[in-house]
Design a protein around this motif. Structure first.
Motif, PDB file in Angstrom:
ATOM      1  N   ALA A  78      36.497  38.629  44.485  1.00  0.00           N
ATOM      2  CA  ALA A  78      36.109  37.336  43.438  1.00  0.00           C
ATOM      3  C   ALA A  78      37.159  36.489  43.066  1.00  0.00           C
ATOM      4  N   LEU A  79      38.183  37.075  43.340  1.00  0.00           N
ATOM      5  CA  LEU A  79      39.322  36.059  43.299  1.00  0.00           C
ATOM      6  C   LEU A  79      39.707  35.253  44.438  1.00  0.00           C
ATOM      7  N   LEU A  80      39.252  35.704  45.559  1.00  0.00           N
ATOM      8  CA  LEU A  80      39.459  34.965  46.818  1.00  0.00           C
ATOM      9  C   LEU A  80      38.267  33.924  47.146  1.00  0.00           C
ATOM     10  N   GLY A  81      37.134  34.454  46.458  1.00  0.00           N
ATOM     11  CA  GLY A  81      36.098  33.451  46.747  1.00  0.00           C
ATOM     12  C   GLY A  81      36.207  32.302  45.713  1.00  0.00           C
ATOM     13  N   ALA A 246      35.504  33.671  37.477  1.00  0.00           N
ATOM     14  CA  ALA A 246      35.181  34.575  38.147  1.00  0.00           C
ATOM     15  C   ALA A 246      35.519  35.863  37.764  1.00  0.00           C
ATOM     16  N   ASP A 247      36.905  36.156  37.219  1.00  0.00           N
ATOM     17  CA  ASP A 247      37.145  37.459  36.968  1.00  0.00           C
ATOM     18  C   ASP A 247      36.435  37.819  35.652  1.00  0.00           C
ATOM     19  N   GLY A 252      36.087  41.542  34.368  1.00  0.00           N
ATOM     20  CA  GLY A 252      37.495  41.326  34.008  1.00  0.00           C
ATOM     21  C   GLY A 252      37.776  40.688  32.780  1.00  0.00           C
ATOM     22  N   THR A 253      39.116  40.847  32.100  1.00  0.00           N
ATOM     23  CA  THR A 253      39.218  40.232  31.182  1.00  0.00           C
ATOM     24  C   THR A 253      39.717  38.741  31.250  1.00  0.00           C
ATOM     25  N   ASN A 312      48.130  38.780  25.721  1.00  0.00           N
ATOM     26  CA  ASN A 312      48.306  39.184  24.307  1.00  0.00           C
ATOM     27  C   ASN A 312      47.391  39.209  23.424  1.00  0.00           C
ATOM     28  N   ARG A 313      46.270  38.103  23.731  1.00  0.00           N
ATOM     29  CA  ARG A 313      45.071  37.727  22.851  1.00  0.00           C
ATOM     30  C   ARG A 313      44.251  39.082  23.052  1.00  0.00           C
ATOM     31  N   VAL A 314      44.059  39.221  24.669  1.00  0.00           N
ATOM     32  CA  VAL A 314      43.061  40.341  24.906  1.00  0.00           C
ATOM     33  C   VAL A 314      43.595  41.560  24.329  1.00  0.00           C
ATOM     34  N   ARG A 315      44.931  42.004  24.182  1.00  0.00           N
ATOM     35  CA  ARG A 315      45.379  43.185  23.808  1.00  0.00           C
ATOM     36  C   ARG A 315      45.105  43.364  21.956  1.00  0.00           C
TER      37      ARG A 315
END
Length: 328
Positions: A78-81, A246-247, A252-253, A312-315
């Motif tokens: 996903a990150l490569l794409g 994409a993440d 992903g977060t 930090n926002r996600v946490r």
């Protein structure tokens, strides 16, 4: 008496790439005939960037593990794409506006499609793995094993071709990828070879960086300061947005996407390789090398700040979500 040279250099973002490159450029600017004067091995060190890079990409390829887990394939893919998509978009837009030549005057003098595409295409792997080691999971770190496919000039050449600019012979395209493939084959056939060759990768960086710098005249690129800063900010903002999306779309977060929104130190080598393969990019290559090197430093500073802020926002969000469950 001992001098902590390595530790001092590593305190500079991308220092193992940037400082030798600037040293080579300084020598070339002040004493342009140094390599020719000494000749022999010293002369080869001043002019042998492509040879050193060929060895570097074999060693880099050896670190790619084709037996990656499904999660690593999903996350890394996903990150490569996303990186490729970001580069293609930029390549197509700038290709229509600028073509192969750099901007000739004004604030944007020296900016080229080659510079921007090269800065976008390659992620700073060490930075990504360090950030994900702190804010992510071990398998997020391992996702970079797939992203190493970015390394080298192949994707930049491919992007420039897709953008409708001067194309490259198929032999050149394959030749740009072969060292990486040879390394990958060797590393996957023999784990000992993977460890041995992979360990040589960081050692080669300052040598090809110095050789690249030894072809740059600093008097012609001193105006790249603010432009290089702008390029680095643009890489983080534009590629970061696409990588973040994409993440998130793959479960992903967004932290991994932001951590990958940087420019790798070895990306500064790409413009010279591209120019050697196609003379249409020769005029843009010298300025592009300096601009990409500036992007390496800028993104190495900005990406950790942005990644830490979002992590930090996600946490905090996860902690707030967990409070009602604990109360009940």
């Amino acid at each position: 008496m001992q001098v902590p040279i390595k530790k001092s250099v590593e305190r500079v973002p991308g220092g193992m790439m940037i400082i030798p490159l600037l040293l080579g450029a300084l020598l070339y600017t002040l004493f342009p005939s140094t390599g020719e004067y000494f000749g022999s091995f010293t002369g080869a060190l001043f002019s042998g960037s492509l040879t050193i890079l060929a060895v570097f990409y074999v060693c880099m390829g050896a670190s790619i593990d084709v037996r990656a887990t499904p999660y690593i394939v999903k996350k890394g893919g996903a990150l490569l794409g996303a990186k490729i998509v970001a580069s293609v978009i930029v390549g197509v837009v700038l290709g229509r506006l600028l073509g192969e030549a750099p901007v000739s005057g004004g604030f944007f003098a020296g900016l080229s499609t080659l510079a921007v595409v090269a800065a976008m295409n390659d992620t700073n792997g060490g930075l990504y793995m360090a950030l994900m080691g702190q804010f992510g999971k071990p398998k997020d770190v391992a996702a970079y094993s797939l992203m190493t496919i970015e390394s080298g000039p192949f994707l930049t050449m491919l992007t420039l071709g897709v953008a409708g600019l001067s194309a490259f012979p198929w032999q050149t395209m394959v030749g740009a990828l072969l060292p990486l493939l040879v390394g990958a084959i060797l590393g996957n056939l023999d784990p000992d070879l993977r460890k041995w060759l992979g360990g040589a990768t960081p050692v080669l960086i300052p040598f090809f960086a110095f050789a690249l710098g030894a072809s740059i005249d600093l008097t012609s690129v001193w105006t790249a300061g603010l432009l290089g800063l702008g390029l680095g900010v643009a890489v983080v903002a534009f590629s970061g947005t696409i990588l973040f999306t994409a993440d998130k779309l793959t479960g992903g977060t967004g932290v991994a996407g932001l951590a990958a929104a940087s420019t790798a130190g070895n990306a500064a080598a790409v413009p010279a390789i591209v120019a050697s393969a196609n003379p249409a990019y020769k005029e843009a290559a010298a300025h592009a090398t300096v601009l990409v090197a500036a992007s390496v430093v800028v993104t190495a500073i900005l990406v950790p700040i942005v990644t830490a802020w979002w992590a930090n926002r996600v946490r905090q969000r996860e902690e707030r979500a967990a409070e009602p469950a604990e109360a009940s």
